[in-house]
Motif scaffolding. Structure first.
Motif, PDB file in Angstrom:
ATOM      1  N   PHE A 199       0.829  -1.200   0.000  1.00 21.14           N
ATOM      2  CA  PHE A 199       0.000   0.000   0.000  1.00 21.14           C
ATOM      3  C   PHE A 199       0.866   1.254   0.000  1.00 21.14           C
ATOM      4  O   PHE A 199       1.991   1.251   0.486  1.00 21.14           O
ATOM      5  CB  PHE A 199      -0.889   0.043   1.265  1.00 21.14           C
ATOM      6  N   TYR A 203       0.127   5.128   1.481  1.00 19.72           N
ATOM      7  CA  TYR A 203      -0.724   6.074   2.178  1.00 19.72           C
ATOM      8  C   TYR A 203      -0.110   7.466   2.009  1.00 19.72           C
ATOM      9  O   TYR A 203       1.106   7.616   1.886  1.00 19.72           O
ATOM     10  CB  TYR A 203      -0.783   5.752   3.674  1.00 19.72           C
ATOM     11  N   LEU A 233      -3.605  10.276   7.835  1.00 21.17           N
ATOM     12  CA  LEU A 233      -3.207   9.487   6.664  1.00 21.17           C
ATOM     13  C   LEU A 233      -4.453   8.981   5.932  1.00 21.17           C
ATOM     14  O   LEU A 233      -5.495   8.728   6.540  1.00 21.17           O
ATOM     15  CB  LEU A 233      -2.397   8.249   7.086  1.00 21.17           C
ATOM     16  N   LEU A 248      -5.509   6.226   2.535  1.00 19.62           N
ATOM     17  CA  LEU A 248      -5.045   5.238   1.577  1.00 19.62           C
ATOM     18  C   LEU A 248      -5.020   5.849   0.186  1.00 19.62           C
ATOM     19  O   LEU A 248      -6.012   6.403  -0.287  1.00 19.62           O
ATOM     20  CB  LEU A 248      -5.972   4.024   1.607  1.00 19.62           C
ATOM     21  N   LYS A 262      -3.273   0.586  -3.704  1.00 14.74           N
ATOM     22  CA  LYS A 262      -2.869  -0.711  -3.174  1.00 14.74           C
ATOM     23  C   LYS A 262      -2.633  -1.704  -4.312  1.00 14.74           C
ATOM     24  O   LYS A 262      -3.096  -1.503  -5.431  1.00 14.74           O
ATOM     25  CB  LYS A 262      -3.919  -1.275  -2.221  1.00 14.74           C
ATOM     26  N   PHE A 269       3.722   7.327   2.713  1.00 11.48           N
ATOM     27  CA  PHE A 269       4.131   6.147   3.472  1.00 11.48           C
ATOM     28  C   PHE A 269       3.854   4.892   2.649  1.00 11.48           C
ATOM     29  O   PHE A 269       2.732   4.688   2.173  1.00 11.48           O
ATOM     30  CB  PHE A 269       3.343   6.032   4.782  1.00 11.48           C
ATOM     31  N   ASN A 277      -3.023  -9.145  10.805  1.00 16.70           N
ATOM     32  CA  ASN A 277      -4.040  -8.136  11.053  1.00 16.70           C
ATOM     33  C   ASN A 277      -3.468  -6.750  11.219  1.00 16.70           C
ATOM     34  O   ASN A 277      -4.110  -5.860  11.784  1.00 16.70           O
ATOM     35  CB  ASN A 277      -4.810  -8.495  12.325  1.00 16.70           C
ATOM     36  N   LYS A 278      -2.233  -6.543  10.743  1.00 18.57           N
ATOM     37  CA  LYS A 278      -1.578  -5.259  10.957  1.00 18.57           C
ATOM     38  C   LYS A 278      -1.015  -4.729   9.651  1.00 18.57           C
ATOM     39  O   LYS A 278      -0.831  -5.448   8.686  1.00 18.57           O
ATOM     40  CB  LYS A 278      -0.424  -5.418  11.953  1.00 18.57           C
ATOM     41  N   LEU A 279      -0.727  -3.439   9.683  1.00 20.60           N
ATOM     42  CA  LEU A 279       0.049  -2.805   8.625  1.00 20.60           C
ATOM     43  C   LEU A 279       1.420  -2.465   9.183  1.00 20.60           C
ATOM     44  O   LEU A 279       1.531  -1.968  10.300  1.00 20.60           O
ATOM     45  CB  LEU A 279      -0.621  -1.517   8.144  1.00 20.60           C
ATOM     46  N   PHE A 296       4.488  -0.036   8.430  1.00 17.78           N
ATOM     47  CA  PHE A 296       4.743   1.189   7.658  1.00 17.78           C
ATOM     48  C   PHE A 296       6.233   1.456   7.521  1.00 17.78           C
ATOM     49  O   PHE A 296       7.027   1.154   8.423  1.00 17.78           O
ATOM     50  CB  PHE A 296       4.111   2.388   8.361  1.00 17.78           C
ATOM     51  N   GLY A 297       6.592   2.092   6.423  1.00 16.68           N
ATOM     52  CA  GLY A 297       7.919   2.665   6.279  1.00 16.68           C
ATOM     53  C   GLY A 297       8.004   3.967   7.033  1.00 16.68           C
ATOM     54  O   GLY A 297       7.030   4.437   7.631  1.00 16.68           O
ATOM     55  N   TYR A 301      -1.534   4.290  16.962  1.00 21.10           N
ATOM     56  CA  TYR A 301      -0.147   4.312  16.532  1.00 21.10           C
ATOM     57  C   TYR A 301       0.560   5.516  17.176  1.00 21.10           C
ATOM     58  O   TYR A 301      -0.080   6.505  17.521  1.00 21.10           O
ATOM     59  CB  TYR A 301      -0.042   4.532  15.012  1.00 21.10           C
ATOM     60  N   LEU A 328       5.188   4.943  11.399  1.00 18.87           N
ATOM     61  CA  LEU A 328       4.124   4.640  12.338  1.00 18.87           C
ATOM     62  C   LEU A 328       4.410   3.294  12.995  1.00 18.87           C
ATOM     63  O   LEU A 328       4.740   2.321  12.304  1.00 18.87           O
ATOM     64  CB  LEU A 328       2.776   4.548  11.618  1.00 18.87           C
ATOM     65  N   PHE A 382      -8.377  -4.899   7.359  1.00 16.59           N
ATOM     66  CA  PHE A 382      -7.453  -4.217   8.270  1.00 16.59           C
ATOM     67  C   PHE A 382      -6.571  -3.205   7.546  1.00 16.59           C
ATOM     68  O   PHE A 382      -6.065  -2.278   8.154  1.00 16.59           O
ATOM     69  CB  PHE A 382      -6.568  -5.249   8.972  1.00 16.59           C
ATOM     70  N   PHE A 411      -7.710   7.463   9.201  1.00 12.48           N
ATOM     71  CA  PHE A 411      -6.957   8.041  10.305  1.00 12.48           C
ATOM     72  C   PHE A 411      -7.550   9.363  10.779  1.00 12.48           C
ATOM     73  O   PHE A 411      -8.082  10.152   9.985  1.00 12.48           O
ATOM     74  CB  PHE A 411      -5.507   8.300   9.880  1.00 12.48           C
TER      75      PHE A 411
END
Lengths: 110, 113
Positions: free
Chosen positions: A34, A36, A44, A46, A49, A89, A96-98, A100-101, B35, B43, B99, B104
């Motif tokens: 993804f 963002y 943030l 989206l 993707k 990002f 169940n998580k993202l 991120f960079g 986060y 994040l 998810f 945000f």
């Protein structure tokens, strides 16, 4: 664990210039990827993707192609505008998580 | 449009204080997230919740707790604030089964002195 690496910023461009923001990932398997975007003073959101290899995500003139050979998902836009100034990002889905960079600041000058 | 609101944009607290950060979403989303955002680190997930009264630790839960008594509200609690918890805190929500499609809030910049 899985991780995302983005090019360091800030990236400063003139209006109508071509944009590339590099993103590479380390992961087991082929996670969904993804981009963002965070505009000044906002949360943030989206941007686009890609859920499998060779997929191309696109939105608002931005594109990114999922390249499993190079484990990359670089963000591109042919002609940036001042309104594209934001933090971008890259992220991958891990369960169940993202993940991120660190984010890349883009500044576009008129 | 989905709206995620956070109780404060800026907050200044003293070391040792108990701090509550509130987040409310108006789209009946099951999933909610907290986060923290730090320069150069992106994040990092503190806690998330996939239902009322349910919570899961994220990657950096130490020093934090959460509460979700109602579906629309997810609170982050710093039991005893410390200077290393000075950061931008972001809340997000997402629909069931997605998810990754997170919405945000604008964030709360917390300074602990």
């Amino acid at each position: 664990g899985n991780s995302v690496t983005q090019m360091e910023g800030p990236v400063t461009l003139s209006e109508e210039a071509f944009l590339t923001i590099n993103c590479t990932y380390t992961a087991t398997g082929y996670p969904s990827l993804f981009w963002y975007v965070q505009y000044p003073g906002e949360g943030l959101q989206l941007l686009l993707k890609a859920t499998k290899a060779d997929d191309k995500g696109s939105n608002k003139g931005f594109e990114a192609t999922y390249r499993k050979e190079t484990t990359s998902f670089h963000l591109e836009k042919g002609s940036v505008q001042v309104s594209d100034s934001a933090v971008y990002f890259c992220a991958l889905k891990q369960g169940n998580k993202l993940v991120f960079g660190a984010g890349t600041i883009l500044r576009v000058k008129s | 449009d989905v709206k995620v609101t956070q109780s404060s944009r800026y907050l200044v607290k003293r070391t040792g204080e108990k701090v509550f950060l509130e987040c409310v979403q108006d789209m009946d989303h099951e999933n909610m997230f907290w986060y923290r955002q730090d320069p150069g680190l992106g994040l990092r997930l503190i806690y998330f919740s996939y239902d009322v009264k349910m919570k899961e630790k994220g990657d950096i839960p130490e020093g934090y707790s959460v509460s979700r008594e109602k579906k629309e509200r997810f609170s982050l609690i710093l039991e005893s604030a410390s200077t290393n918890q000075t950061s931008m805190y972001l809340c997000a929500s997402s629909p069931p089964g997605t998810f990754y499609e997170q919405y945000f809030g604008p964030g709360t910049r917390l300074t602990v002195t």
